[in-house]
Scaffold this active site. Structure first.
Site, PDB file in Angstrom:
ATOM      1  N   LYS A   1      16.117  44.665  57.348  1.00 42.57           N
ATOM      2  CA  LYS A   1      16.871  43.986  55.448  1.00 42.57           C
ATOM      3  C   LYS A   1      16.069  44.086  54.886  1.00 42.57           C
ATOM      4  O   LYS A   1      14.623  43.465  55.539  1.00 42.57           O
ATOM      5  CB  LYS A   1      16.635  42.238  56.247  1.00 42.57           C
ATOM      6  CG  LYS A   1      17.011  41.731  55.345  1.00 42.57           C
ATOM      7  CD  LYS A   1      16.445  39.828  55.191  1.00 42.57           C
ATOM      8  CE  LYS A   1      15.405  40.094  53.864  1.00 42.57           C
ATOM      9  NZ  LYS A   1      14.789  39.183  54.221  1.00 42.57           N
TER      10      LYS A   1
ATOM     11  N   ASN B   1       6.883  54.679  65.640  1.00 39.38           N
ATOM     12  CA  ASN B   1       8.051  54.354  66.170  1.00 39.38           C
ATOM     13  C   ASN B   1       7.556  53.078  66.705  1.00 39.38           C
ATOM     14  O   ASN B   1       6.396  52.791  67.642  1.00 39.38           O
ATOM     15  CB  ASN B   1       7.024  54.895  67.574  1.00 39.38           C
ATOM     16  CG  ASN B   1       7.880  55.353  68.965  1.00 39.38           C
ATOM     17  OD1 ASN B   1       9.270  56.311  68.691  1.00 39.38           O
ATOM     18  ND2 ASN B   1       7.676  54.158  69.836  1.00 39.38           N
TER      19      ASN B   1
ATOM     20  N   GLY C   1      63.054  41.132  36.821  1.00 39.24           N
ATOM     21  CA  GLY C   1      64.116  40.951  35.102  1.00 39.24           C
ATOM     22  C   GLY C   1      64.734  42.386  35.836  1.00 39.24           C
ATOM     23  O   GLY C   1      64.056  43.126  35.374  1.00 39.24           O
TER      24      GLY C   1
ATOM     25  N   ARG D   1      53.667  31.595  45.625  1.00 39.19           N
ATOM     26  CA  ARG D   1      54.008  31.980  46.318  1.00 39.19           C
ATOM     27  C   ARG D   1      52.903  32.457  47.291  1.00 39.19           C
ATOM     28  O   ARG D   1      53.214  32.888  48.951  1.00 39.19           O
ATOM     29  CB  ARG D   1      54.777  33.144  46.202  1.00 39.19           C
ATOM     30  CG  ARG D   1      56.649  32.472  46.048  1.00 39.19           C
ATOM     31  CD  ARG D   1      57.056  33.669  44.581  1.00 39.19           C
ATOM     32  NE  ARG D   1      56.838  33.701  43.982  1.00 39.19           N
ATOM     33  CZ  ARG D   1      57.591  34.884  43.018  1.00 39.19           C
ATOM     34  NH1 ARG D   1      58.154  35.902  43.561  1.00 39.19           N
ATOM     35  NH2 ARG D   1      57.121  35.463  41.688  1.00 39.19           N
TER      36      ARG D   1
ATOM     37  N   GLU E   1      66.086  38.159  33.309  1.00 41.55           N
ATOM     38  CA  GLU E   1      65.452  37.519  34.101  1.00 41.55           C
ATOM     39  C   GLU E   1      66.500  37.333  35.003  1.00 41.55           C
ATOM     40  O   GLU E   1      67.197  36.605  35.202  1.00 41.55           O
ATOM     41  CB  GLU E   1      64.356  36.070  33.830  1.00 41.55           C
ATOM     42  CG  GLU E   1      63.203  36.493  33.438  1.00 41.55           C
ATOM     43  CD  GLU E   1      62.615  36.900  33.442  1.00 41.55           C
ATOM     44  OE1 GLU E   1      61.938  36.928  34.715  1.00 41.55           O
ATOM     45  OE2 GLU E   1      62.151  38.262  32.567  1.00 41.55           O
TER      46      GLU E   1
ATOM     47  N   ALA F   1      47.208  36.335  33.436  1.00 43.87           N
ATOM     48  CA  ALA F   1      46.475  36.488  35.261  1.00 43.87           C
ATOM     49  C   ALA F   1      46.411  34.449  35.033  1.00 43.87           C
ATOM     50  O   ALA F   1      45.065  33.933  35.997  1.00 43.87           O
ATOM     51  CB  ALA F   1      45.081  36.160  34.873  1.00 43.87           C
ATOM     52  N   ALA F   2      47.305  33.772  33.947  1.00 42.10           N
ATOM     53  CA  ALA F   2      46.827  32.135  34.396  1.00 42.10           C
ATOM     54  C   ALA F   2      47.827  31.959  35.329  1.00 42.10           C
ATOM     55  O   ALA F   2      47.409  30.582  35.324  1.00 42.10           O
ATOM     56  CB  ALA F   2      47.425  32.087  32.607  1.00 42.10           C
TER      57      ALA F   2
ATOM     58  N   ASN G   1       8.549  37.152  59.613  1.00 40.95           N
ATOM     59  CA  ASN G   1       8.414  37.124  57.964  1.00 40.95           C
ATOM     60  C   ASN G   1       8.990  36.283  57.227  1.00 40.95           C
ATOM     61  O   ASN G   1       8.896  36.078  56.310  1.00 40.95           O
ATOM     62  CB  ASN G   1       9.611  38.209  58.076  1.00 40.95           C
ATOM     63  CG  ASN G   1      10.621  37.855  57.620  1.00 40.95           C
ATOM     64  OD1 ASN G   1      11.120  37.303  58.970  1.00 40.95           O
ATOM     65  ND2 ASN G   1      11.667  38.107  57.084  1.00 40.95           N
TER      66      ASN G   1
HETATM   67  C1  UD1 Z   1      57.606  38.692  35.394  1.00 37.33           C
HETATM   68  C2  UD1 Z   1      58.476  39.445  34.686  1.00 37.33           C
HETATM   69  C3  UD1 Z   1      60.075  40.361  34.421  1.00 37.33           C
HETATM   70  C4  UD1 Z   1      59.098  40.573  36.112  1.00 37.33           C
HETATM   71  C5  UD1 Z   1      58.027  40.809  36.431  1.00 37.33           C
HETATM   72  C6  UD1 Z   1      57.767  42.073  37.494  1.00 37.33           C
HETATM   73  C7  UD1 Z   1      58.246  37.537  32.481  1.00 37.33           C
HETATM   74  C8  UD1 Z   1      59.475  36.388  32.009  1.00 37.33           C
HETATM   75  N1  UD1 Z   1      59.210  37.867  33.524  1.00 37.33           N
HETATM   76  O1  UD1 Z   1      57.804  38.127  36.295  1.00 37.33           O
HETATM   77  O2  UD1 Z   1      60.808  40.462  34.309  1.00 37.33           O
HETATM   78  O3  UD1 Z   1      60.517  42.146  36.417  1.00 37.33           O
HETATM   79  O4  UD1 Z   1      57.349  40.122  36.051  1.00 37.33           O
HETATM   80  O5  UD1 Z   1      56.382  41.668  38.029  1.00 37.33           O
HETATM   81  O6  UD1 Z   1      57.595  37.876  31.744  1.00 37.33           O
HETATM   82  N2  UD1 Z   1      51.617  34.033  33.659  1.00 37.33           N
HETATM   83  C9  UD1 Z   1      50.825  33.706  32.442  1.00 37.33           C
HETATM   84  N3  UD1 Z   1      51.518  32.719  31.959  1.00 37.33           N
HETATM   85  C10 UD1 Z   1      52.502  31.924  32.136  1.00 37.33           C
HETATM   86  C11 UD1 Z   1      52.757  32.339  33.086  1.00 37.33           C
HETATM   87  C12 UD1 Z   1      53.326  33.769  34.061  1.00 37.33           C
HETATM   88  O7  UD1 Z   1      49.347  34.035  32.707  1.00 37.33           O
HETATM   89  O8  UD1 Z   1      52.734  30.809  31.671  1.00 37.33           O
HETATM   90  C13 UD1 Z   1      50.837  35.713  34.485  1.00 37.33           C
HETATM   91  C14 UD1 Z   1      50.950  35.175  35.773  1.00 37.33           C
HETATM   92  O9  UD1 Z   1      49.283  35.115  36.213  1.00 37.33           O
HETATM   93  C15 UD1 Z   1      51.784  36.520  36.185  1.00 37.33           C
HETATM   94  C16 UD1 Z   1      51.845  37.484  35.498  1.00 37.33           C
HETATM   95  O10 UD1 Z   1      52.238  36.602  34.566  1.00 37.33           O
HETATM   96  O11 UD1 Z   1      49.929  37.807  36.896  1.00 37.33           O
HETATM   97  C17 UD1 Z   1      53.771  37.779  35.699  1.00 37.33           C
HETATM   98  O12 UD1 Z   1      53.741  36.236  35.486  1.00 37.33           O
HETATM   99  P1  UD1 Z   1      54.939  35.312  37.174  1.00 37.33           P
HETATM  100  O13 UD1 Z   1      54.692  34.182  37.121  1.00 37.33           O
HETATM  101  O14 UD1 Z   1      54.300  36.589  38.647  1.00 37.33           O
HETATM  102  O15 UD1 Z   1      56.365  36.818  36.253  1.00 37.33           O
HETATM  103  P2  UD1 Z   1      57.486  36.817  36.904  1.00 37.33           P
HETATM  104  O16 UD1 Z   1      58.548  36.139  37.547  1.00 37.33           O
HETATM  105  O17 UD1 Z   1      57.437  37.779  38.197  1.00 37.33           O
HETATM  106 CA    CA Z   2      55.244  38.449  39.391  1.00 34.05          CA
END
Ligand code: UD1
Ligand code: CA
Length: 450
Positions: free
Chosen positions: A345, A371, A134, A14, A149, A8-9, A380
């Site tokens: 409240k 009532n 991918g 987009r 990819e 989630a980093a 209040n």
């Molecule tokens: C990724 C996969 C792809 C797959 C797709 C499915 C890779 C290289 N590709 O692509 O094969 O089909 O997900 O949804 O893994 N994130 C990090 N650190 C980073 C990059 C990303 O924590 O340095 C996290 C993002 O916050 C996100 C998740 O990884 O939650 C996926 O990253 P995202 O950039 O959306 O990957 P995709 O290009 O969709």
């Molecule tokens: Ca993604």
């Protein structure tokens, strides 16, 4: 032992938003919350969330998981490299993109089980067009041997319709022993987690692809259009479940129910209703159009009409609305009536009490069978502090009365309409606080003929 890493980093460019992608709300909670709930449901012991962009907001929202910081963000493989706290763990580790909130516990369970005799199992699905996902590369015996990819695909590989869902289960030892082999030699100059498929399969390790039929369950959310698709999918899934349980949802396209809501039997939900959070709806309840319930408990036989009820309880057989607002830990008793345009409240309202029109009751303890007339206000707040109002059983509050808190009204006491009550009224007494009326002879005619 079961572990999990949630990625989630990334910012989620987009989404075109300053908020981290995984913190965007789906129905009634951030996307990431669904994933953490699903992991807990299959007894994952350690959950590490990799954070980077807007890390603090995620840490605050999820105090019960572990965090790894990835700064800068050099790809999904690089994200997993930050999770060395799991390197010594036994068993299997699920790695899941934080942007796949629709994943169900049953599917995660299948994923863990499939990997019991494998090194790596990944979830895949088949699309008409692989888009930005991918692509899964299989050999002539149908074994998964790699993921390419979208940005690195040859023209021929672009045609592959089986795609990587971004949800994997690794043998933990194999994962951490091979992470340092990832290289950023690809179109995006990133460390791809997906390259481990090729690395492990070339070592002769068992790599499985588990094909999921319901592609929506494993879709990643990258923009607001996809967020909406997930919302529709989840809403339909939850509503269908409740309809199968006998809940009459009159128009499920216009009803939103959160995943933790509990609903009893013989409940009717009319259109344009949202029922969210930890709300519980008991049997024989009817929710009329335009209601919003969040963390509400609606007891048997109650009826809610175009009203908002938040963090509060509505007792058995009580009717609320139209257009009422009950909030901030209010407890409304059984067989009460809250009518048109009333706000409650942080108030306790005893059984059988009624407040039918245009009234504000805040920070109050109201007994049974009280009532309220129209237009009553509990005053209040003096601009600095809040005070409580106490009204005992059987009291009658006339229309347009202001009660300046703190004040106590005794049992069966009467407050005359139009009074501003500043002093306590004893049991059985009447409080009246207004100037006496005087009538002026002929003044009406004079005024009209002027
Ligand atoms: C990724 C996969 C792809 C797959 C797709 C499915 C890779 C290289 N590709 O692509 O094969 O089909 O997900 O949804 O893994 N994130 C990090 N650190 C980073 C990059 C990303 O924590 O340095 C996290 C993002 O916050 C996100 C998740 O990884 O939650 C996926 O990253 P995202 O950039 O959306 O990957 P995709 O290009 O969709
Ligand atoms: Ca993604």
């Amino acid at each position: 032992m079961r572990n999990a890493i949630v990625l989630a980093a990334g910012k989620g460019t987009r989404m075109k938003s300053k908020t981290n992608k995984v913190m965007h709300t789906l129905i009634d909670r951030p996307m990431l919350a669904y994933i953490i709930d699903a992991l807990r449901a299959v007894n994952v012991e350690r959950i590490v969330v990799v954070v980077g962009y807007e890390a603090e907001s995620i840490k605050q929202a999820f105090p019960d998981v572990e965090f790894a910081l990835q700064e800068p963000q050099l790809g999904t493989g690089h994200a997993v490299m930050q999770c060395s706290m799991l390197a010594k763990e036994e068993g299997n580790t699920v790695i899941i993109n934080g942007d796949g909130p629709c994943i169900q516990p049953e599917t995660l369970e299948k994923l863990f089980q499939a990997n019991e005799d494998a090194s790596l199992t990944l979830l895949t699905t088949v699309l008409e067009n692989g888009g930005n996902y991918g692509r899964i590369v299989r050999d002539t015996q149908d074994h998964v041997v790699g993921i390419v990819e979208a940005k690195d695909c040859t023209e021929a590989q672009k045609e592959i319709r089986e795609i990587n869902a971004g949800m994997y289960c690794f043998n933990n030892k194999d994962l951490f022993e091979n992470l340092d082999q990832l290289q950023p030699n690809n179109a995006q100059k990133e460390y791809y987690l997906t390259d481990l498929v090729k690395i492990l399969s070339e070592q002769g390790k068992v790599v499985k692809g588990l094909i999921i039929d319901d592609r929506d369950e494993v879709s990643g959310i990258n923009d607001c259009v996809e967020l909406y698709s997930a919302y529709e999918w989840m809403r339909k899934k939850i509503n269908t479940k409740w309809m199968r349980e006998g809940v009459q949802i009159v128009d499920p396209k216009r009803t939103v129910i959160g995943k933790d809501v509990v609903i009893g039997k013989d409940v009717i939900i009319w259109p344009n209703v949202e029922i969210l959070g930890q709300t519980v709806i008991q049997d024989f309840v009817e929710i009329l159009p335009g209601s919003y319930l969040n963390n509400a408990i609606i007891e048997t036989g109650a009826k809610i009409d175009s009203s908002k009820i938040v963090d509060s309880t509505i007792g058995q057989g009580t009717t609320v609305g139209p257009m009422s607002h009950v909030r901030n830990h209010s407890h409304i008793g059984n067989h009460c009536r809250l009518g048109n345009f009333v706000e409650f409240k942080n108030t306790n309202f005893g059984d059988g009490s009624k407040c039918a029109h245009l009234t504000y009751v805040g920070d109050s303890d109201v007994g049974k069978n009280v009532n309220f007339g129209c237009g009553v206000v509990t005053v209040n707040y003096d601009g600095k502090n809040k005070f409580r109002t106490t009204i005992k059983d059987g009291a009658f509050i006339g229309s347009n009365v202001n009660l300046i808190a703190p004040v106590t009204i005794g049992e069966n006491a009467l407050l005359a309409a139009g009074s501003t009550i500043t002093q306590d009224v004893a049991d059985g007494d009447m409080g009246i606080a207004r100037t006496r009326q005087s009538n002026k002879n002929g003044f009406g005619d004079q005024y009209k003929n002027k």
